[in-house]
Write a protein that holds these residues in place. Structure first.
Motif, PDB file in Angstrom:
ATOM      1  N   PRO A 139     -10.877  10.257 -14.396  1.00 47.02           N
ATOM      2  CA  PRO A 139     -10.617  10.106 -15.804  1.00 47.02           C
ATOM      3  C   PRO A 139      -8.484   9.177 -15.336  1.00 47.02           C
ATOM      4  CG  PRO A 139      -9.794  12.394 -15.092  1.00 47.02           C
ATOM      5  CD  PRO A 139     -10.527  12.165 -13.715  1.00 47.02           C
ATOM      6  N   VAL A 140      -9.079   8.093 -16.132  1.00 44.42           N
ATOM      7  CA  VAL A 140      -7.667   7.396 -15.574  1.00 44.42           C
ATOM      8  C   VAL A 140      -7.553   7.133 -17.621  1.00 44.42           C
ATOM      9  CG1 VAL A 140      -8.563   6.340 -13.424  1.00 44.42           C
ATOM     10  CG2 VAL A 140      -9.258   5.535 -16.059  1.00 44.42           C
ATOM     11  N   ASN A 141      -5.894   6.475 -17.833  1.00 42.49           N
ATOM     12  CA  ASN A 141      -5.316   5.970 -18.578  1.00 42.49           C
ATOM     13  C   ASN A 141      -4.503   4.982 -18.555  1.00 42.49           C
ATOM     14  OD1 ASN A 141      -4.142   5.386 -21.156  1.00 42.49           O
ATOM     15  ND2 ASN A 141      -2.485   7.591 -21.124  1.00 42.49           N
ATOM     16  N   ALA A 142      -5.360   3.733 -17.916  1.00 45.54           N
ATOM     17  CA  ALA A 142      -4.515   1.740 -17.900  1.00 45.54           C
ATOM     18  C   ALA A 142      -5.786   1.452 -18.636  1.00 45.54           C
ATOM     19  CB  ALA A 142      -4.277   2.126 -16.360  1.00 45.54           C
ATOM     20  N   GLU A 143      -4.905  -0.070 -18.868  1.00 48.31           N
ATOM     21  CA  GLU A 143      -6.064  -1.262 -18.830  1.00 48.31           C
ATOM     22  C   GLU A 143      -6.616  -1.361 -17.856  1.00 48.31           C
ATOM     23  OE1 GLU A 143      -2.838  -4.060 -20.025  1.00 48.31           O
ATOM     24  OE2 GLU A 143      -2.281  -2.936 -22.020  1.00 48.31           O
ATOM     25  N   ALA A 144      -7.778  -1.719 -18.050  1.00 50.54           N
ATOM     26  CA  ALA A 144      -9.052  -2.330 -17.340  1.00 50.54           C
ATOM     27  C   ALA A 144      -8.966  -3.002 -16.669  1.00 50.54           C
ATOM     28  CB  ALA A 144     -10.064  -2.609 -18.081  1.00 50.54           C
ATOM     29  N   GLY A 145      -7.443  -4.400 -16.843  1.00 53.67           N
ATOM     30  CA  GLY A 145      -7.299  -5.463 -15.672  1.00 53.67           C
ATOM     31  C   GLY A 145      -5.858  -4.459 -14.757  1.00 53.67           C
ATOM     32  N   THR A 146      -5.425  -3.402 -14.640  1.00 47.79           N
ATOM     33  CA  THR A 146      -4.751  -2.998 -13.924  1.00 47.79           C
ATOM     34  C   THR A 146      -5.419  -1.778 -12.660  1.00 47.79           C
ATOM     35  OG1 THR A 146      -4.155  -0.764 -15.325  1.00 47.79           O
ATOM     36  CG2 THR A 146      -2.961  -2.681 -15.501  1.00 47.79           C
ATOM     37  N   LEU A 147      -6.898  -2.137 -12.406  1.00 49.05           N
ATOM     38  CA  LEU A 147      -7.382  -0.981 -12.067  1.00 49.05           C
ATOM     39  C   LEU A 147      -7.777  -1.647 -10.427  1.00 49.05           C
ATOM     40  CD1 LEU A 147      -9.922   1.182 -13.946  1.00 49.05           C
ATOM     41  CD2 LEU A 147      -7.625   1.397 -13.567  1.00 49.05           C
ATOM     42  N   SER A 148      -7.552  -3.244 -10.791  1.00 47.34           N
ATOM     43  CA  SER A 148      -7.402  -3.577  -8.928  1.00 47.34           C
ATOM     44  C   SER A 148      -6.496  -3.107  -8.041  1.00 47.34           C
ATOM     45  CB  SER A 148      -7.149  -5.319  -9.538  1.00 47.34           C
ATOM     46  OG  SER A 148      -6.117  -5.622  -9.746  1.00 47.34           O
ATOM     47  N   ASP A 149      -5.106  -2.195  -8.435  1.00 39.22           N
ATOM     48  CA  ASP A 149      -4.523  -2.017  -7.745  1.00 39.22           C
ATOM     49  C   ASP A 149      -4.919  -0.679  -7.133  1.00 39.22           C
ATOM     50  OD1 ASP A 149      -3.228  -4.865  -7.907  1.00 39.22           O
ATOM     51  OD2 ASP A 149      -1.615  -3.457  -9.479  1.00 39.22           O
ATOM     52  N   LEU A 150      -5.758  -0.190  -7.791  1.00 40.58           N
ATOM     53  CA  LEU A 150      -6.126   1.155  -7.806  1.00 40.58           C
ATOM     54  C   LEU A 150      -7.137   1.373  -6.518  1.00 40.58           C
ATOM     55  CD1 LEU A 150      -6.894   3.998  -7.616  1.00 40.58           C
ATOM     56  CD2 LEU A 150      -7.751   3.806  -9.780  1.00 40.58           C
ATOM     57  N   PHE A 151      -8.088   0.674  -6.674  1.00 37.74           N
ATOM     58  CA  PHE A 151      -9.372  -0.262  -6.297  1.00 37.74           C
ATOM     59  C   PHE A 151      -8.820  -0.120  -3.949  1.00 37.74           C
ATOM     60  CE2 PHE A 151     -12.113  -0.813 -10.068  1.00 37.74           C
ATOM     61  CZ  PHE A 151     -12.035  -0.145 -10.095  1.00 37.74           C
ATOM     62  N   PHE A 152      -7.604  -1.738  -4.364  1.00 34.62           N
ATOM     63  CA  PHE A 152      -7.307  -1.851  -2.792  1.00 34.62           C
ATOM     64  C   PHE A 152      -6.469  -1.185  -2.431  1.00 34.62           C
ATOM     65  CE2 PHE A 152      -4.143  -4.199  -0.900  1.00 34.62           C
ATOM     66  CZ  PHE A 152      -4.595  -5.017   0.002  1.00 34.62           C
ATOM     67  N   MET A 153      -5.745   0.081  -2.886  1.00 28.08           N
ATOM     68  CA  MET A 153      -4.813   0.984  -2.786  1.00 28.08           C
ATOM     69  C   MET A 153      -5.554   2.172  -1.903  1.00 28.08           C
ATOM     70  SD  MET A 153      -1.733  -0.552  -2.289  1.00 28.08           S
ATOM     71  CE  MET A 153      -0.843   0.813  -1.944  1.00 28.08           C
ATOM     72  N   LYS A 154      -6.276   3.067  -2.828  1.00 33.30           N
ATOM     73  CA  LYS A 154      -6.829   3.871  -2.602  1.00 33.30           C
ATOM     74  C   LYS A 154      -8.128   3.663  -1.393  1.00 33.30           C
ATOM     75  CE  LYS A 154      -8.964   7.652  -4.521  1.00 33.30           C
ATOM     76  NZ  LYS A 154      -8.931   9.028  -6.215  1.00 33.30           N
ATOM     77  N   HIS A 155      -9.410   2.250  -2.108  1.00 28.87           N
ATOM     78  CA  HIS A 155     -10.799   1.776  -1.433  1.00 28.87           C
ATOM     79  C   HIS A 155     -11.031   0.818  -0.637  1.00 28.87           C
ATOM     80  CE1 HIS A 155     -12.027   5.509  -3.987  1.00 28.87           C
ATOM     81  NE2 HIS A 155     -11.221   4.561  -4.913  1.00 28.87           N
ATOM     82  N   GLY A 156      -9.349   0.196  -0.772  1.00 27.42           N
ATOM     83  CA  GLY A 156      -9.929  -1.490   0.659  1.00 27.42           C
ATOM     84  C   GLY A 156     -10.446  -2.667  -0.346  1.00 27.42           C
ATOM     85  N   LEU A 157     -10.525  -1.886  -1.572  1.00 30.65           N
ATOM     86  CA  LEU A 157     -11.428  -3.498  -2.113  1.00 30.65           C
ATOM     87  C   LEU A 157     -10.143  -3.990  -2.414  1.00 30.65           C
ATOM     88  CD1 LEU A 157     -13.404  -1.095  -3.932  1.00 30.65           C
ATOM     89  CD2 LEU A 157     -13.876  -1.512  -1.913  1.00 30.65           C
ATOM     90  N   GLU A 158     -10.684  -5.525  -1.848  1.00 25.38           N
ATOM     91  CA  GLU A 158     -10.366  -6.592  -2.348  1.00 25.38           C
ATOM     92  C   GLU A 158     -10.773  -7.768  -3.384  1.00 25.38           C
ATOM     93  OE1 GLU A 158      -7.500  -8.933   1.097  1.00 25.38           O
ATOM     94  OE2 GLU A 158      -9.508  -8.182   2.046  1.00 25.38           O
ATOM     95  N   HIS A 159     -10.029  -8.100  -3.871  1.00 18.66           N
ATOM     96  CA  HIS A 159     -11.068  -9.277  -5.420  1.00 18.66           C
ATOM     97  C   HIS A 159     -11.850  -8.452  -6.647  1.00 18.66           C
ATOM     98  CE1 HIS A 159      -8.753 -12.420  -2.898  1.00 18.66           C
ATOM     99  NE2 HIS A 159      -9.708 -11.732  -1.707  1.00 18.66           N
ATOM    100  N   TYR A 160     -11.465  -7.013  -6.279  1.00 20.53           N
ATOM    101  CA  TYR A 160     -11.987  -6.288  -7.361  1.00 20.53           C
ATOM    102  C   TYR A 160     -11.330  -6.093  -9.009  1.00 20.53           C
ATOM    103  CZ  TYR A 160     -16.149  -4.639  -4.596  1.00 20.53           C
ATOM    104  OH  TYR A 160     -17.239  -4.150  -3.619  1.00 20.53           O
ATOM    105  N   ASP A 161     -11.102  -7.664  -9.169  1.00 15.83           N
ATOM    106  CA  ASP A 161      -9.928  -7.555  -9.780  1.00 15.83           C
ATOM    107  C   ASP A 161     -11.540  -8.143 -11.075  1.00 15.83           C
ATOM    108  OD1 ASP A 161      -7.979  -7.833  -8.778  1.00 15.83           O
ATOM    109  OD2 ASP A 161      -8.566 -10.029  -7.993  1.00 15.83           O
ATOM    110  N   VAL A 162     -10.732  -7.710 -12.757  1.00 19.73           N
ATOM    111  CA  VAL A 162     -11.270  -7.534 -13.626  1.00 19.73           C
ATOM    112  C   VAL A 162     -11.222  -9.049 -14.553  1.00 19.73           C
ATOM    113  CG1 VAL A 162     -11.752  -6.754 -16.830  1.00 19.73           C
ATOM    114  CG2 VAL A 162     -11.722  -5.069 -14.163  1.00 19.73           C
ATOM    115  N   PRO A 163     -11.793  -9.729 -15.001  1.00 23.84           N
ATOM    116  CA  PRO A 163     -11.165 -10.981 -15.803  1.00 23.84           C
ATOM    117  C   PRO A 163     -10.624 -10.659 -16.656  1.00 23.84           C
ATOM    118  CG  PRO A 163     -13.770 -11.236 -14.515  1.00 23.84           C
ATOM    119  CD  PRO A 163     -13.301  -9.778 -14.836  1.00 23.84           C
TER     120      PRO A 163
END
Length: 258
Positions: A139-163
């Motif tokens: 579960p999360v409670n955020a705008e989809a566009g802000t999750l790229s930071d989570l993907f990078f910080m927690k999983h090391g995924l770069e450029h996983y950005d929501v358009p």
């Protein structure tokens, strides 16, 4: 061999033209000839037939008759019509096989004529979307566009950005998982129309390793779901919804390529 059948064959041989085992392909007829060969009746018949054959060869054929025979078929050859050809079981079987193969080819061509790099992966992820339940995600409670930071910080995924087209959507759940080819996939569940987003690595050239890019948005379809896919910075983004192209078109900044 049936004795009665053998006797009939021998009687038939005794009344036929000169014959030898070398002219026979049928094994049973060769056996009958072998049995009849030692009889006096068969030898007399053979000698008589040879004499008649020599006599026929000595009879001169008039020129007009010879000309007639040279232009005419003594034994008419039965003509094969197209109807008879079509009724042949072998021809029917081959025709059916050709039709089936052609149908499969046309189906595959129509189904994949709009394919693009990553379309096969996108279709598989539509199958994942169809089987996903919220209990499988975090579960999360955020705008989809802000999750790229989570993907990078927690999983090391770069450029996983929501358009930008989908960045303001409210995200309720998300997760990162690996597919059967060990590619890391990010999945986001949003509240709008139970829509789901997927981010996955773009396909690369097997020789050079360069990203296989494609312009704009592309549609894919699978199991009653439709996905709109775009590629940016080596990562593909797909918005997936249960429905058709019309359910996604209003959210896209430019019409998807069809």
């Amino acid at each position: 061999m049936n004795p009665l059948s053998s006797m009939r064959r021998q009687r038939s041989l005794l009344n036929c033209a000169p014959i030898s085992a070398r002219q026979l392909a049928d094994r049973s007829m060769r056996a009958a000839l072998s049995r009849a060969d030692g009889s006096a009746e068969f030898a007399d018949q053979q000698n008589f037939d040879r004499a008649v054959a020599r006599l026929v060869r000595l009879i001169a054929i008039p020129a007009e008759s010879a000309e007639w025979f040279s232009e005419k078929d003594v034994v008419p050859v039965a003509k094969r019509t197209w109807k008879n050809t079509l009724r042949n079981p072998a021809v029917l079987a081959i025709s059916i096989a050709v039709v089936v193969i052609a149908g499969v080819f046309v189906f595959n061509f129509v189904s994949h004529r709009n394919d693009f790099p990553g379309s096969e992966t996108a279709r598989k992820l539509l199958g994942v979307a169809a089987s996903t339940r919220t209990l499988m995600l975090d579960p999360v409670n955020a705008e989809a566009g802000t999750l790229s930071d989570l993907f990078f910080m927690k999983h090391g995924l770069e450029h996983y950005d929501v358009p930008a087209e989908f960045a303001d959507f409210a995200a309720n759940f998300c997760r990162v998982f690996e597919d059967e080819e060990s590619r890391r996939i990010a999945q986001i569940w949003v509240s709008e129309r139970r829509m789901q987003f997927f981010l996955f690595p773009a396909e690369r050239d097997s020789k050079t390793g360069a990203v296989l890019q494609f312009p704009g948005w592309r549609y894919v379809h699978q199991e009653g779901w439709t996905g709109a896919v775009t590629e940016r910075s080596g990562v593909c983004f797909m918005a997936a919804v249960r429905g058709g192209d019309k359910d996604l078109a209003p959210y896209l900044s430019s019409p998807a390529d069809k």
